[in-house]
Design a protein around this motif. Structure first.
Motif, PDB file in Angstrom:
ATOM      1  N   GLU A 106       0.844  -1.186   0.000  1.00 23.95           N
ATOM      2  CA  GLU A 106       0.000   0.000   0.000  1.00 23.95           C
ATOM      3  C   GLU A 106       0.884   1.243   0.000  1.00 23.95           C
ATOM      4  O   GLU A 106       2.054   1.195   0.392  1.00 23.95           O
ATOM      5  CB  GLU A 106      -0.918  -0.007   1.224  1.00 23.95           C
ATOM      6  CG  GLU A 106      -1.877  -1.196   1.232  1.00 23.95           C
ATOM      7  CD  GLU A 106      -2.820  -1.166   2.426  1.00 23.95           C
ATOM      8  OE1 GLU A 106      -2.710  -0.230   3.254  1.00 23.95           O
ATOM      9  OE2 GLU A 106      -3.671  -2.077   2.538  1.00 23.95           O
ATOM     10  N   THR A 107       0.304   2.353  -0.440  1.00 22.58           N
ATOM     11  CA  THR A 107       1.081   3.583  -0.564  1.00 22.58           C
ATOM     12  C   THR A 107       1.778   3.941   0.737  1.00 22.58           C
ATOM     13  O   THR A 107       2.946   4.365   0.744  1.00 22.58           O
ATOM     14  CB  THR A 107       0.163   4.738  -1.009  1.00 22.58           C
ATOM     15  OG1 THR A 107      -0.438   4.408  -2.270  1.00 22.58           O
ATOM     16  CG2 THR A 107       0.943   6.036  -1.163  1.00 22.58           C
ATOM     17  N   ALA A 108       1.102   3.751   1.863  1.00 25.97           N
ATOM     18  CA  ALA A 108       1.670   4.119   3.162  1.00 25.97           C
ATOM     19  C   ALA A 108       2.783   3.170   3.612  1.00 25.97           C
ATOM     20  O   ALA A 108       3.519   3.485   4.551  1.00 25.97           O
ATOM     21  CB  ALA A 108       0.558   4.152   4.212  1.00 25.97           C
ATOM     22  N   ASP A 109       2.914   2.005   2.953  1.00 28.14           N
ATOM     23  CA  ASP A 109       3.944   1.036   3.341  1.00 28.14           C
ATOM     24  C   ASP A 109       5.335   1.421   2.844  1.00 28.14           C
ATOM     25  O   ASP A 109       6.342   0.896   3.339  1.00 28.14           O
ATOM     26  CB  ASP A 109       3.619  -0.362   2.784  1.00 28.14           C
ATOM     27  CG  ASP A 109       2.344  -0.934   3.371  1.00 28.14           C
ATOM     28  OD1 ASP A 109       1.998  -0.574   4.520  1.00 28.14           O
ATOM     29  OD2 ASP A 109       1.687  -1.740   2.680  1.00 28.14           O
ATOM     30  N   LEU A 110       5.378   2.327   1.860  1.00 28.07           N
ATOM     31  CA  LEU A 110       6.650   2.659   1.227  1.00 28.07           C
ATOM     32  C   LEU A 110       7.036   4.104   1.500  1.00 28.07           C
ATOM     33  O   LEU A 110       6.184   4.954   1.782  1.00 28.07           O
ATOM     34  CB  LEU A 110       6.571   2.432  -0.290  1.00 28.07           C
ATOM     35  CG  LEU A 110       6.024   1.086  -0.780  1.00 28.07           C
ATOM     36  CD1 LEU A 110       6.119   1.008  -2.302  1.00 28.07           C
ATOM     37  CD2 LEU A 110       6.767  -0.070  -0.143  1.00 28.07           C
ATOM     38  N   SER A 111       8.333   4.364   1.404  1.00 32.05           N
ATOM     39  CA  SER A 111       8.833   5.744   1.431  1.00 32.05           C
ATOM     40  C   SER A 111       9.268   6.104   0.010  1.00 32.05           C
ATOM     41  O   SER A 111       9.629   5.214  -0.780  1.00 32.05           O
ATOM     42  CB  SER A 111      10.005   5.875   2.402  1.00 32.05           C
ATOM     43  OG  SER A 111      11.093   5.056   2.018  1.00 32.05           O
ATOM     44  N   LEU A 126      11.981   8.260  -9.638  1.00 28.50           N
ATOM     45  CA  LEU A 126      11.239   7.957  -8.421  1.00 28.50           C
ATOM     46  C   LEU A 126      11.811   6.685  -7.799  1.00 28.50           C
ATOM     47  O   LEU A 126      11.896   5.647  -8.469  1.00 28.50           O
ATOM     48  CB  LEU A 126       9.753   7.759  -8.740  1.00 28.50           C
ATOM     49  CG  LEU A 126       8.905   7.176  -7.598  1.00 28.50           C
ATOM     50  CD1 LEU A 126       8.846   8.134  -6.404  1.00 28.50           C
ATOM     51  CD2 LEU A 126       7.501   6.835  -8.091  1.00 28.50           C
ATOM     52  N   THR A 127      12.223   6.771  -6.531  1.00 31.81           N
ATOM     53  CA  THR A 127      12.701   5.604  -5.781  1.00 31.81           C
ATOM     54  C   THR A 127      11.704   5.302  -4.673  1.00 31.81           C
ATOM     55  O   THR A 127      11.426   6.166  -3.832  1.00 31.81           O
ATOM     56  CB  THR A 127      14.090   5.867  -5.159  1.00 31.81           C
ATOM     57  OG1 THR A 127      15.014   6.229  -6.194  1.00 31.81           O
ATOM     58  CG2 THR A 127      14.607   4.630  -4.433  1.00 31.81           C
ATOM     59  N   ALA A 128      11.147   4.103  -4.701  1.00 33.96           N
ATOM     60  CA  ALA A 128      10.193   3.679  -3.666  1.00 33.96           C
ATOM     61  C   ALA A 128      10.845   2.563  -2.852  1.00 33.96           C
ATOM     62  O   ALA A 128      11.372   1.601  -3.416  1.00 33.96           O
ATOM     63  CB  ALA A 128       8.905   3.177  -4.320  1.00 33.96           C
ATOM     64  N   SER A 129      10.818   2.686  -1.513  1.00 31.76           N
ATOM     65  CA  SER A 129      11.479   1.726  -0.622  1.00 31.76           C
ATOM     66  C   SER A 129      10.466   1.137   0.355  1.00 31.76           C
ATOM     67  O   SER A 129       9.612   1.862   0.886  1.00 31.76           O
ATOM     68  CB  SER A 129      12.599   2.399   0.172  1.00 31.76           C
ATOM     69  OG  SER A 129      13.539   3.011  -0.689  1.00 31.76           O
ATOM     70  N   ASP A 134       7.958  -6.294   6.918  1.00 32.85           N
ATOM     71  CA  ASP A 134       7.425  -7.456   6.206  1.00 32.85           C
ATOM     72  C   ASP A 134       7.477  -7.220   4.709  1.00 32.85           C
ATOM     73  O   ASP A 134       7.370  -6.076   4.235  1.00 32.85           O
ATOM     74  CB  ASP A 134       5.966  -7.719   6.605  1.00 32.85           C
ATOM     75  CG  ASP A 134       5.832  -8.059   8.079  1.00 32.85           C
ATOM     76  OD1 ASP A 134       6.672  -8.830   8.586  1.00 32.85           O
ATOM     77  OD2 ASP A 134       4.890  -7.546   8.727  1.00 32.85           O
ATOM     78  N   PRO A 135       7.639  -8.291   3.917  1.00 36.70           N
ATOM     79  CA  PRO A 135       7.577  -8.138   2.465  1.00 36.70           C
ATOM     80  C   PRO A 135       6.152  -7.837   2.020  1.00 36.70           C
ATOM     81  O   PRO A 135       5.194  -8.129   2.727  1.00 36.70           O
ATOM     82  CB  PRO A 135       8.043  -9.510   1.950  1.00 36.70           C
ATOM     83  CG  PRO A 135       7.717 -10.454   3.052  1.00 36.70           C
ATOM     84  CD  PRO A 135       7.882  -9.689   4.331  1.00 36.70           C
ATOM     85  N   CYS A 136       6.020  -7.230   0.857  1.00 39.49           N
ATOM     86  CA  CYS A 136       4.690  -6.966   0.297  1.00 39.49           C
ATOM     87  C   CYS A 136       4.754  -7.131  -1.208  1.00 39.49           C
ATOM     88  O   CYS A 136       5.825  -7.068  -1.815  1.00 39.49           O
ATOM     89  CB  CYS A 136       4.179  -5.575   0.684  1.00 39.49           C
ATOM     90  SG  CYS A 136       5.193  -4.196   0.099  1.00 39.49           S
ATOM     91  N   LEU A 137       3.606  -7.359  -1.808  1.00 38.71           N
ATOM     92  CA  LEU A 137       3.515  -7.592  -3.246  1.00 38.71           C
ATOM     93  C   LEU A 137       3.311  -6.261  -3.962  1.00 38.71           C
ATOM     94  O   LEU A 137       2.283  -5.604  -3.796  1.00 38.71           O
ATOM     95  CB  LEU A 137       2.361  -8.549  -3.534  1.00 38.71           C
ATOM     96  CG  LEU A 137       2.180  -8.979  -4.982  1.00 38.71           C
ATOM     97  CD1 LEU A 137       3.407  -9.703  -5.505  1.00 38.71           C
ATOM     98  CD2 LEU A 137       0.943  -9.855  -5.125  1.00 38.71           C
ATOM     99  N   LEU A 138       4.323  -5.879  -4.751  1.00 34.97           N
ATOM    100  CA  LEU A 138       4.287  -4.582  -5.435  1.00 34.97           C
ATOM    101  C   LEU A 138       3.638  -4.720  -6.804  1.00 34.97           C
ATOM    102  O   LEU A 138       4.071  -5.525  -7.629  1.00 34.97           O
ATOM    103  CB  LEU A 138       5.703  -4.033  -5.590  1.00 34.97           C
ATOM    104  CG  LEU A 138       5.829  -2.681  -6.296  1.00 34.97           C
ATOM    105  CD1 LEU A 138       5.174  -1.574  -5.470  1.00 34.97           C
ATOM    106  CD2 LEU A 138       7.289  -2.352  -6.569  1.00 34.97           C
ATOM    107  N   SER A 139       2.595  -3.931  -7.029  1.00 35.12           N
ATOM    108  CA  SER A 139       1.960  -3.887  -8.341  1.00 35.12           C
ATOM    109  C   SER A 139       2.772  -2.960  -9.239  1.00 35.12           C
ATOM    110  O   SER A 139       2.880  -1.755  -8.973  1.00 35.12           O
ATOM    111  CB  SER A 139       0.518  -3.387  -8.209  1.00 35.12           C
ATOM    112  OG  SER A 139      -0.098  -3.315  -9.472  1.00 35.12           O
TER     113      SER A 139
END
Length: 232
Positions: A106-111, A126-129, A134-139
């Motif tokens: 989710e958007t709030a899970d990443l910086s 754009l760098t998203a971390s 926990d791991p998450c499934l990135l769309s």
């Protein structure tokens, strides 16, 4: 009378001779029997050790060899199968979008970080971390970028990416085109809004190296490297 006495002496002599011959034969026969008995006694002990030395080790060797080979093979095979394998830093998602209970990012899970790129011109990275534990499934293909001064979200450019599991601390990258060289005019912007899907509230991210002149807006899918993201 003289003839009778002579006959008796002759008979006695013959009897004595016969007794001597018989004694000699008996003695010889006894010696032969003793020799045979001695020879038989000699042969039996010599055969017994030979049987023990030959038969016992040869019957034990196959069993010992088979046991050693079997235990060695079984032990080696067990250690190999038990060895744990090292997981890859990121794994592609399954075709149905489910992967062992890992939830969607989710958007709030990443910086997020947006930085003006030196090449190609008029691009930003754009760098998203994944900032969680926990791991998450990135769309990869649903990224929504809104640039102030432009109507609507940035259009997609480049090929579609592939969803993958983003591990804690791992980065994903997208390239952003904010201005076309052949397009005159534009508006100045020093920030943009980022959301992983259209259904989520966006987060505002400052543009490092800005402000920039904005007259267009296009964004790539998420990629695993910055080089791939800035190819388009």
């Amino acid at each position: 009378m003289a003839h009778t006495a002579r006959s008796r002496r002759t008979t006695a002599a013959l009897a004595a001779l016969s007794l001597g011959i018989l004694a000699t034969l008996t003695a010889c026969n006894g010696d032969a029997e003793n020799d045979a008995a001695a020879s038989g006694t000699h042969a039996s002990p010599s055969a017994t050790p030979a049987d023990k030395n030959t038969a016992t080790p040869s019957s034990a060797d196959p069993g010992d060899s088979g046991s050693g080979s079997g235990s060695g093979s079984g032990s080696g095979s067990g250690k190999t199968s038990a060895s744990p394998s090292t997981p890859a830093p990121s794994k592609p998602a399954s075709d149905d979008g489910q992967d062992g209970g890992v939830g969607m990012c989710e958007t709030a899970d990443l910086s997020y970080k947006v930085t003006v790129a030196s090449r190609p011109v008029n691009h930003a990275l754009l760098t998203a971390s994944n900032k969680g534990s926990d791991p998450c499934l990135l769309s990869a293909n649903e990224l929504v970028i809104t640039i102030p001064g432009l109507d609507g979200a940035a259009e997609h450019m480049g090929p579609d990416g592939k969803d993958w599991i983003l591990e804690p601390g791992q980065n994903a990258y997208a390239g952003i085109l904010f201005s076309r060289a052949d397009t005159a005019g534009g508006k100045s912007a020093d920030k943009m809004a980022v959301a992983l899907t259209a259904s989520e509230d966006p987060t505002t991210v400052p543009i490092n190296g800005g402000p920039v002149t904005v007259n267009d807006g296009q964004v790539t899918s998420f990629f695993g490297t910055a080089e791939d993201a800035l190819t388009y």
